[in-house]
Design an enzyme around this catalytic site. Structure first.
Site, mmCIF file in Angstrom:
data_model
loop_
_atom_site.group_PDB
_atom_site.id
_atom_site.type_symbol
_atom_site.label_atom_id
_atom_site.label_comp_id
_atom_site.label_asym_id
_atom_site.label_seq_id
_atom_site.Cartn_x
_atom_site.Cartn_y
_atom_site.Cartn_z
ATOM 1 N N CYS A 75 -4.818 2.559 -3.427
ATOM 2 C CA CYS A 75 -3.550 3.081 -2.872
ATOM 3 C C CYS A 75 -2.413 2.100 -3.124
ATOM 4 C CB CYS A 75 -3.663 3.377 -1.380
ATOM 5 S SG CYS A 75 -4.906 4.593 -1.003
ATOM 6 N N ASP A 89 3.167 -4.390 7.968
ATOM 7 C CA ASP A 89 1.941 -3.616 7.818
ATOM 8 C C ASP A 89 0.785 -4.595 8.046
ATOM 9 O OD1 ASP A 89 -0.388 -2.531 6.847
ATOM 10 O OD2 ASP A 89 0.513 -1.676 5.037
ATOM 11 N N HIS A 139 0.878 -1.186 0.000
ATOM 12 C CA HIS A 139 0.000 0.000 0.000
ATOM 13 C C HIS A 139 0.912 1.233 0.000
ATOM 14 C CE1 HIS A 139 -2.745 2.917 1.960
ATOM 15 N NE2 HIS A 139 -3.735 2.135 1.619
ATOM 16 N N GLN A 184 -4.457 -5.107 7.073
ATOM 17 C CA GLN A 184 -5.460 -6.064 6.572
ATOM 18 C C GLN A 184 -5.384 -7.406 7.280
ATOM 19 O OE1 GLN A 184 -7.830 -5.140 4.682
ATOM 20 N NE2 GLN A 184 -7.040 -3.218 3.888
ATOM 21 N N LYS A 208 -10.285 -0.492 10.886
ATOM 22 C CA LYS A 208 -10.543 -1.660 10.025
ATOM 23 C C LYS A 208 -10.889 -2.889 10.862
ATOM 24 C CE LYS A 208 -7.179 -0.210 6.524
ATOM 25 N NZ LYS A 208 -7.920 0.311 5.379
HETATM 26 N N1 PMP Z 1 -1.781 -0.734 4.593
HETATM 27 C C1 PMP Z 1 -2.743 -1.464 4.043
HETATM 28 C C2 PMP Z 1 -2.420 -2.845 3.530
HETATM 29 C C3 PMP Z 1 -4.037 -0.946 3.947
HETATM 30 O O1 PMP Z 1 -4.999 -1.671 3.375
HETATM 31 C C4 PMP Z 1 -4.303 0.350 4.453
HETATM 32 C C5 PMP Z 1 -5.680 0.948 4.374
HETATM 33 N N2 PMP Z 1 -6.301 0.849 3.146
HETATM 34 C C6 PMP Z 1 -3.258 1.061 5.028
HETATM 35 C C7 PMP Z 1 -2.015 0.483 5.085
HETATM 36 C C8 PMP Z 1 -3.450 2.429 5.579
HETATM 37 O O2 PMP Z 1 -4.274 2.420 6.692
HETATM 38 P P1 PMP Z 1 -4.821 3.775 7.311
HETATM 39 O O3 PMP Z 1 -5.432 4.544 6.172
HETATM 40 O O4 PMP Z 1 -5.830 3.322 8.303
HETATM 41 O O5 PMP Z 1 -3.677 4.475 7.932
#
Ligand code: PMP
Length: 416
Positions: A373, A207, A130, A210, A233
């Site tokens: 993203c 990270d 991401h 998910q 999430k």
């Molecule tokens: N890493 C991953 C794999 C994600 O799916 C996301 C959220 N889409 C993020 C990081 C970022 O998370 P946040 O927007 O809650 O900071």
């Protein structure tokens, strides 16, 4: 109401009753929420925990000389303990509250990265990251003279582990990798990756945005140095998130943000810093949100994480079977249900995913469309964007059936 653990399979109808938003009707249809990878819905208990924090004991934490301030502090620190237990972290002081995964990764980049990286060093990431696990490293590489190296993916959407072995040289000082891909759904072999990284002396960041909501994450067993997650999430409030860090590493790291709470003494000449985790929680934290996240952990544990995982695995297998009925669909990521989370990205011929999402919205079905993203991954898949459905404990086969039927109608509507 929290669903008790009396049956093996998830009583989804009863779980749904805990989520006020799922009682809504959208244009005459039941709301079918298939976008939990973007953010999850919140049960009544989480909403109430946050409301109670404001209604009953709203005060600043760590400095109150009166009862409601003590209650606020106890609830805030209580949430930290719950999260430490949830992740099997050895000590609550290794849990830092952040606004989410993005802030947690930036904290490590600016604190650990800026102080440890130097010209010639490498930060190893993967092609399925991401943006929040790419951009902070690029920014810090520019400041330190370090560079980025990228582990590619194979055509089935899993990591190329042979390439990882080749790329993991002594130059690599940090391996930053996603636990579960937010596009392909792939679950990466984190324990193995951390072990390999350790052999070359590299620090590891996972990270977990998910993964933490869906898998039983044990940071001690994984052997990672840092683990980042987003509370929103995993049934928690927006503005809540966590960075787990190994205590010795956190203690040796310089602060990220400066201000109140994170200091021990301040003079105009010199400031000394508070102990971890407070050294990394400058200013008034997101108190009610952290307390809400604690309630989310309670909810997930009461339902049972193994049970949630089993439910999502079965649902993903079912969804893959149903979606494969539609020959026009291209599904990205071929990991089997055992090796993937509840995320399925796809395209329907040349229909733009945004058009697909708008069409499904007319039936009360929420799906995500876009680059998620993950633009470098989109480039690897040779697409500009995809549609994506993602599941959580409140979804069931009915949701998948309704979505499959609506997708078939979309194909008819768009003349494919
Ligand atoms: N890493 C991953 C794999 C994600 O799916 C996301 C959220 N889409 C993020 C990081 C970022 O998370 P946040 O927007 O809650 O900071």
């Amino acid at each position: 109401m929290i669903v008790p653990m009396e049956t093996e399979s998830l009583p989804v109808d009863r779980i749904r009753q805990d989520f006020p938003i799922l009682q809504r009707r959208i244009r005459g249809h039941r709301l079918i929420y298939l976008d939990s990878a973007a953010t999850s819905q919140k049960p009544e208990s989480v909403i109430n925990a946050e409301l109670d924090a404001y209604r009953k004991f709203n005060a600043n934490v760590h400095r109150g000389a009166y009862l409601i301030a003590e209650e606020a502090t106890a609830a805030y620190e209580g949430a930290r303990k719950k999260i430490a237990r949830f992740l099997n972290a050895p000590d609550p002081s290794s849990i830092i509250f952040t606004r989410g995964t993005t802030e947690a990764i930036n904290l490590v980049a600016y604190s650990w990265g800026w102080s440890h990286l130097k010209p010639g060093d490498q930060i190893l990431i993967t092609e399925m990251e991401h943006h929040s696990n790419i951009v902070p490293w690029q920014l810090i590489a520019e400041r330190t003279g370090a560079s980025l190296a990228v582990v590619p993916i194979l055509d089935d959407g899993t990591l190329d582990l042979e390439a990882l072995d080749r790329l993991l040289t002594e130059r690599v000082k940090l391996v930053a990798v996603t636990h579960v891909s937010n596009v392909l759904g792939t679950i990466n072999p984190i324990k193995e990756i951390c072990e390999k990284a350790r052999q070359v002396g590299a620090t590891t960041l996972v990270d977990g945005a998910q993964a933490a909501p869906h898998l039983s994450v044990d940071v001690t067993a994984l052997g990672c140095d840092f683990y980042a997650l987003s509370g929103h999430k995993m049934l928690g409030p927006t503005g809540s998130g966590v960075l787990y860090g190994r205590k010795e590493i956190l203690e040796a790291m310089p602060p990220f943000l400066g201000g109140g709470e994170m200091i021990r003494t301040v003079t105009f000449e010199k400031t000394t810093f508070n102990d971890v985790p407070y050294k990394f929680e400058a200013g008034t934290p997101a108190i009610a949100q952290a307390i809400g996240l604690g309630a989310a952990v309670d909810y997930l544990e009461a339902v049972g994480r193994e049970r949630i995982r089993a439910h999502e695995k079965a649902l993903t297998a079912y969804a893959l079977t149903r979606l494969q009925e539609i020959p026009e669909l291209t599904i990205y990521g071929k990991a089997p249900p055992d090796g993937r989370g509840g995320v399925i990205a796809f395209n329907a011929g040349d229909i733009h995913p945004h058009d697909l999402a708008t069409f499904l919205d007319a039936y009360g079905i929420c799906i995500r469309a876009g680059h998620h993203c993950a633009q470098p991954l989109m480039r690897r898949l040779n697409v500009a964007a995809t549609a994506r459905i993602s599941f959580y404990l409140y979804n069931d086969e009915d949701d998948i059936d309704t979505c499959t039927t609506a997708l078939k109608k979309a194909l008819e509507f768009f003349g494919r």
